[in-house]
Motif scaffolding. Structure first.
Motif, PDB file in Angstrom:
ATOM      1  N   PHE A 151       0.587  -1.448  -0.062  1.00 48.29           N
ATOM      2  CA  PHE A 151       0.169   0.006  -0.005  1.00 48.29           C
ATOM      3  C   PHE A 151       0.804   1.197  -0.009  1.00 48.29           C
ATOM      4  CE2 PHE A 151      -2.328  -2.642   3.285  1.00 48.29           C
ATOM      5  CZ  PHE A 151      -2.530  -3.754   2.313  1.00 48.29           C
ATOM      6  N   ASN A 152       1.715   1.285   0.940  1.00 47.28           N
ATOM      7  CA  ASN A 152       2.558   2.606   0.951  1.00 47.28           C
ATOM      8  C   ASN A 152       1.781   3.770   1.260  1.00 47.28           C
ATOM      9  OD1 ASN A 152       4.879   0.689   1.028  1.00 47.28           O
ATOM     10  ND2 ASN A 152       5.461   1.237  -0.970  1.00 47.28           N
ATOM     11  N   LEU A 153       0.600   3.725   1.906  1.00 47.05           N
ATOM     12  CA  LEU A 153       0.005   4.951   2.318  1.00 47.05           C
ATOM     13  C   LEU A 153       0.937   5.711   3.249  1.00 47.05           C
ATOM     14  CD1 LEU A 153      -3.666   3.994   2.285  1.00 47.05           C
ATOM     15  CD2 LEU A 153      -2.529   5.146   0.505  1.00 47.05           C
ATOM     16  N   PHE A 154       0.757   7.317   3.394  1.00 40.02           N
ATOM     17  CA  PHE A 154       1.275   7.934   4.057  1.00 40.02           C
ATOM     18  C   PHE A 154       0.706   8.120   5.480  1.00 40.02           C
ATOM     19  CE2 PHE A 154       1.962  10.418  -0.062  1.00 40.02           C
ATOM     20  CZ  PHE A 154       3.148   9.571  -0.361  1.00 40.02           C
ATOM     21  N   PRO A 155       1.348   7.473   6.567  1.00 38.95           N
ATOM     22  CA  PRO A 155       0.346   7.109   7.771  1.00 38.95           C
ATOM     23  C   PRO A 155       0.106   8.519   8.494  1.00 38.95           C
ATOM     24  CG  PRO A 155       2.785   6.656   8.023  1.00 38.95           C
ATOM     25  CD  PRO A 155       2.587   6.724   6.533  1.00 38.95           C
TER      26      PRO A 155
END
Ligand SMILES: Nc1ncnc2c1ncn2[C@@H]1O[C@H](COP(=O)(O)OP(=O)(O)O)[C@@H](O)[C@H]1O
Ligand SMILES: [Mg+2]
Lengths: 357, 260
Positions: B106-110
């Protein structure tokens, strides 16, 4: 079905195990009581005599009451230790085992503390109280200590503030893929991490004045030195923080068309900053104490920090109570900070702070 | 000079007529002594769904990442709209605004909300006004069925929801193509379907996609072209149903029998 037969209980042994269960509670209670007698007893005797005057403190320390309490507490502690250590292996439940162990450890602390105090109060208590606990002399200096604490915080706060900004910038250079960018920053960081802060302080204050004719106040020099030093240390902290962010974050940012510096600024650094808050706060605690080095620069009355107030008080009155008071002053500032670090760490670990944008 | 040519930086000039959207030419990639891609040639036309299958470690991800130059080929050329983007003078940041990539993890920005994940590049890369960026981000979230979750942080979303946000984030840039790298591999089986459904709809809307996947059903039904890779080379390619039903190579047969 092939059941494993339950081991047959041995009667006598079971009876013993069941019978020994209350012993866990007993040793815990006795151990706790022993420690309460030693600590609480000492405190209440001191309170009863009063601590404002050194002769009262000396009297309290030499009193029959304190002696009796300490002997009693030590014996009680020794008893709890013997009981706890003697029985914890035989405790049938986890709880009672923990109780027995707690009792033994508390008892041991009470016994050691009590005996140490007993040994100590055999000494010259008048001299001790006069030199270390002469709070009467401190009270009039109250304002000086407050001012010292303020200066200490201003020095450390300014040093940390500029140092952290410098460190953040330097850290981005240290992770450059280009050696020509990394090298000078590495040199800077290693120089400042590899030499004593006292030396840096002296070089900046005396060295610059003597060698280059740059005259600055001790205060300015100190803030400069603390900032440069903190910059080097926090650069390493930030670097570790940035490198701890998953590679995928940078890739996702670049994949969206963000440039390297944009990715750093909007994606990597905001996450890294959260992770490095605890170590940076620890650095701040260290810096608070290191500001005491400014004493060597020779300070005007108003510039004195917490340590200098204490040490000048000592030289003026020849009384170590000034050092004690100065130490207490540091603790008033640092202990809450240390607690705060633990709290922040816990929240970060549970992800509560991480979720806040 | 057209606006598009300008956006690609160097070299400027008209897009050659009939050039494929993507052309890979003799791509080799070495990681130290490891030869991961051993001469890949591939064309992809607009509107197609290219599916890449193969054993783990065969170089599928590396190939995908070479397309948007997150991985730089050791040799060979990547042509995007008739321009060689392996040329050092090309502004890759601008090229990448025309391609989206979605990752397995995913590599969403947490630290950002679902909405913030999407608006970041719209504002900072496309320089969209904030309101317009938010509006588009909301629309994209609706598009993947997550209108309600706009203000949730990634940590508050399920894996399937996170992946759909990641897809919406890529879509919001209105790219010419989207790269998918095993986007369902990290998901619980229950959540795979919702992500595949989104991808299937994108395909039916004519989105150009390169999809690395282990979902053979998806590869067969949605793909317009299929590539089977093994040990850094393309062993076999063709129309998906043809390859599945009638593989020409022993390696392909062995791989397909192991996954079907
Ligand atoms: N950044 C890297 N550095 C070194 N080796 C890598 C790197 N990325 C991938 N590899 C290696 O390249 C090979 C192919 O990897 P990858 O393209 O991820 O395969 P796939 O996606 O087909 O599983 C693997 O052996 C992997 O270990
Ligand atoms: Mg892969």
């Amino acid at each position: 079905m092939n059941r494993i037969p339950a081991p047959r209980p041995i009667r006598g042994f079971v009876a013993l195990r069941e019978g020994s269960r209350p012993l866990g509670v007993v040793s815990a209670v006795v151990g706790g009581l022993a420690l309460a007698v030693v600590l609480g007893g000492t405190t209440s005797v001191l309170a009863e005599y009063g601590i404002r005057r050194e002769d009262r403190i000396a009297a309290a320390l030499q009193s029959r009451e304190l002696f009796t309490l300490l002997v009693f507490g030590s014996l009680l502690g020794a008893g709890a230790t013997a009981l706890g250590f003697g029985t914890y292996r035989r405790m049938p439940t986890r709880v009672s085992r923990e109780e027995a162990i707690a009792g033994a450890v508390l008892g041991l602390q009470a016994a050691i503390g009590g005996l140490a105090l007993l040994w100590f109060i055999q000494g010259d208590m008048e001299r001790f109280a006069r030199n270390f606990l002469s709070f009467e002399q401190i009270v009039p200096q109250y304002e000086a200590f407050l001012n010292g604490a303020r200066n200490t915080l201003v020095l450390a706060g300014a040093g940390e503030f500029f140092g952290v900004i410098l460190g953040l910038v330097l850290s981005v250079f240290t992770i450059s893929k280009r050696a020509v960018v990394r090298a000078p920053v590495r040199v800077y960081i290693n120089l400042f991490r590899g030499t004593p802060l006292l030396l840096q302080l002296s070089l900046i204050y005396f060295g610059l004045a003597l060698g280059l004719g740059v005259n600055m106040s001790a205060y300015t020099a100190a803030i400069l030195a603390f900032s440069l030093n903190t910059g080097a240390y926090s650069a390493e902290v930030f670097r570790a923080g940035i490198q701890s962010i998953e590679r995928g974050q940078m890739e996702a940012a670049r994949g969206l068309g963000l440039g390297y510096m944009q990715s750093m600024r909007y994606v990597i650094v905001p996450q890294a900053v959260r992770r490095v808050i605890p170590p940076l706060m620890n650095e701040f605690v260290i810096l608070i104490k290191d500001t005491s080095l400014i004493a060597f620069l020779g300070l005007s009355y108003a510039q004195r920090d917490l340590f200098t107030v204490g040490s000048q008080g000592y030289s003026q009155f020849f009384n170590a109570t000034f050092y004690v008071a100065s130490g207490l002053g540091y603790l008033v500032v640092t202990l809450p900070l240390i607690r705060l670090v633990t709290w922040v760490e816990k929240r970060l670990r549970s992800g509560l702070l991480g979720a806040v944008a | 000079m057209s606006r598009e040519a300008n956006a690609l930086g160097w070299p400027a000039g008209p897009v050659p007529a009939g050039a494929p959207l993507i052309r890979l030419e003799a791509i080799h990639k070495w990681f130290g002594n490891l030869h991961v891609l051993k001469g890949i040639d591939l064309d992809l036309a607009s509107g197609h769904v290219l599916v890449v299958i193969g054993t783990s470690g065969s170089g599928k991800s590396t190939l995908l990442r070479c397309i948007d130059m997150l991985e730089e080929p050791t040799s060979g050329h990547v042509w995007f709209k008739g321009r060689d983007i392996t040329d050092v003078r090309v502004n890759l940041n601008e090229v990448r605004t025309h391609m989206g990539i979605v990752f397995q993890a995913f590599n969403l920005f947490p630290h950002k909300t679902a909405l913030g994940n999407i608006t970041l590049a719209l504002e900072k890369v496309l320089h969209m006004p904030r309101d317009q960026a938010r509006e588009r981000a909301r629309a994209e979230l609706e598009h993947v069925g997550l209108g309600q979750k706009a203000l949730s942080h990634p940590g508050q979303l399920s894996g399937g929801e996170q992946q759909r946000v990641a897809i919406a984030r890529a879509l919001a840039m209105r790219p010419d193509l989207i790269l998918f790298d095993e986007v369902t591999s990290a998901l619980d089986p229950k959540l795979v379907a919702e992500v595949l459904a989104v991808m299937q709809r994108l395909a039916s809307e004519g989105t150009t996609m390169v999809v690395v996947t282990h979902e053979m059903g998806f590869a067969r039904e949605v793909g317009t072209h299929l590539v089977f890779m093994d040990e850094g080379v393309i062993v076999e390619q063709g129309e998906p149903k043809a390859v599945f039903d009638n593989p020409q190579h022993e390696q392909t047969r062995r791989f397909l029998s192991s996954v079907l």
